[in-house]
Motif scaffolding. Structure first.
Motif, mmCIF file in Angstrom:
data_model
loop_
_atom_site.group_PDB
_atom_site.id
_atom_site.type_symbol
_atom_site.label_atom_id
_atom_site.label_comp_id
_atom_site.label_asym_id
_atom_site.label_seq_id
_atom_site.Cartn_x
_atom_site.Cartn_y
_atom_site.Cartn_z
ATOM 1 N N HIS A 216 4.367 7.117 3.422
ATOM 2 C CA HIS A 216 5.325 5.593 3.407
ATOM 3 C C HIS A 216 4.591 4.741 1.852
ATOM 4 C CE1 HIS A 216 1.944 4.310 5.766
ATOM 5 N NE2 HIS A 216 2.610 3.225 5.552
ATOM 6 N N VAL B 252 0.680 5.306 1.458
ATOM 7 C CA VAL B 252 -0.355 6.749 2.513
ATOM 8 C C VAL B 252 0.558 7.549 1.977
ATOM 9 C CG1 VAL B 252 -0.485 7.146 4.245
ATOM 10 C CG2 VAL B 252 0.009 4.809 4.143
ATOM 11 N N ALA C 45 4.533 0.490 1.932
ATOM 12 C CA ALA C 45 5.007 -0.634 1.953
ATOM 13 C C ALA C 45 5.226 -1.627 1.479
ATOM 14 C CB ALA C 45 3.981 -0.488 3.370
ATOM 15 N N HIS D 96 0.429 -0.843 0.039
ATOM 16 C CA HIS D 96 -0.213 -0.376 -0.110
ATOM 17 C C HIS D 96 0.962 0.592 -0.018
ATOM 18 C CE1 HIS D 96 0.940 -1.213 4.635
ATOM 19 N NE2 HIS D 96 0.666 0.454 4.293
ATOM 20 N N GLU E 242 8.377 0.545 4.330
ATOM 21 C CA GLU E 242 7.880 -0.246 5.180
ATOM 22 C C GLU E 242 7.929 -1.820 5.010
ATOM 23 O OE1 GLU E 242 3.371 0.267 6.394
ATOM 24 O OE2 GLU E 242 3.686 -1.339 6.954
ATOM 25 N N HIS F 260 -0.380 -3.303 12.924
ATOM 26 C CA HIS F 260 -1.581 -2.303 13.533
ATOM 27 C C HIS F 260 -3.325 -3.296 13.383
ATOM 28 C CE1 HIS F 260 0.847 1.116 11.541
ATOM 29 N NE2 HIS F 260 1.409 0.621 10.448
ATOM 30 N N TYR G 127 9.240 0.212 10.104
ATOM 31 C CA TYR G 127 9.082 1.452 9.376
ATOM 32 C C TYR G 127 10.771 1.668 9.184
ATOM 33 C CZ TYR G 127 4.223 1.898 9.356
ATOM 34 O OH TYR G 127 2.661 2.038 9.013
#
Ligand SMILES: [Fe+2]
Length: 301
Positions: free
Chosen positions: A196, A143, A198, A141, A247, A228, A237
């Motif tokens: 960030h 962000v 991932a 993903h 991440e 999470h 991270y």
């Protein structure tokens, strides 16, 4: 009118910045990616999954996102999405055409409300997946920090077909384009930037082993390891030599499209943020680097 369509999956992200190409060794030796193509102004890396490339670095004067790549299941869907954007009044940066990035394919690019460049593509030549312990398989993903969260959310949902999976208080929204809980998340910020990126590992052991490789090479996580609450995914991270937050994660939950109802997760319950209570909250320094550097994107003239 034809039925609305959405993007099918998150494929890749290319970062840009001053001197980023000089950090290639960090990504191949430390982070665990495989260099697939070096050009004069850009480098591309693959993971152990089937995408011809998942990450890239392009030399530029500003730090930020060069483009985010989304996969479409067919050329017809690329054309349909292009029409859909145009009907929504979104000006594309180009028409669907044969792409020259590794793996080729057919696609076009457009920008989101923060002027981030997005590339939608089908038919890229897929590689044979490899099983290699603790090497990233694919992008999990991205962000994004945004000063206009509602407007950007509306674009990803109503123009690109994303669904809202969950919220973190009034601060973040998690968006899915497949059954995976999130491929994109938006975080409220005073300016647009990357928070960030991932990378997906095969399981929690691979995340831990990835942390081990990084530590052996002299770098401890800047935040984590932890798990999470929102998507139940383990995390660690790190900060890249160019100052990008990256991440290691795995096991992001799948969402049942028929029954899932978005929830608002509290930011005051430590266990909702950090299931194992191993990571604690991010430090002020970590929050600062996750706020990123202002990214002007690619304004359409
Ligand atoms: Fe993440």
């Amino acid at each position: 009118m034809a039925e609305a369509i959405g993007v099918d999956w998150l494929r890749s992200i290319v970062m840009r910045g001053k001197g980023v190409m000089q950090t290639a060794d960090f990504y191949s030796k430390n982070w665990g990616l495989e260099s697939v193509e070096k050009r004069d102004d850009a480098l591309f890396f693959r993971g152990t999954g089937s995408e011809p490339f998942i990450y890239g670095l392009r030399e530029d004067t500003v730090y930020g996102i060069d483009f985010i790549g989304f996969g479409m299941a067919s050329r017809e869907r690329v054309d349909a999405l292009h029409r859909q954007l145009s009907e929504a009044g979104v000006r594309s940066l180009d028409q669907p055409h044969e792409l020259t990035t590794p793996g080729g394919g057919y696609g076009f690019s457009a920008t989101d409300p923060d002027d981030r460049r997005l590339v939608f593509s089908a038919d890229a030549v897929q590689s044979t997946p490899r099983e290699e312990m603790a090497k990233p398989r694919k992008i999990s993903h991205v962000v994004l920090n945004t000063p206009r969260l509602e407007e950007v959310q509306d674009f990803y949902v109503n123009v690109l077909g994303f669904r809202v999976s969950d919220f973190s208080a009034n601060q973040m929204v998690f968006l899915r384009c497949s059954s995976l809980h999130h491929s994109i998340a938006l975080n409220r910020n005073s300016y647009s930037s990357v928070n960030h990126v991932a990378f997906d590992m095969s399981d929690v052991d691979a995340v831990m082993r990835g942390i081990g490789r990084m530590k052996t090479l002299g770098q401890a996580p800047a935040w984590g390891p932890g798990r999470h609450g929102v998507a139940d995914n383990p995390f660690a991270y790190f900060v890249s030599p160019s100052g990008f937050v990256i991440e290691f994660t795995s096991d992001v939950i799948d969402v049942d499209e028929a029954t899932h109802k978005p929830q608002v997760w509290s930011r005051h319950s430590p266990e909702a943020m950090d299931v194992w209570l191993t990571a604690g909250p991010p430090t002020p320094a970590m929050r600062a680097v996750m706020a990123g550097r202002p990214d002007p994107g690619f304004p359409v003239p």
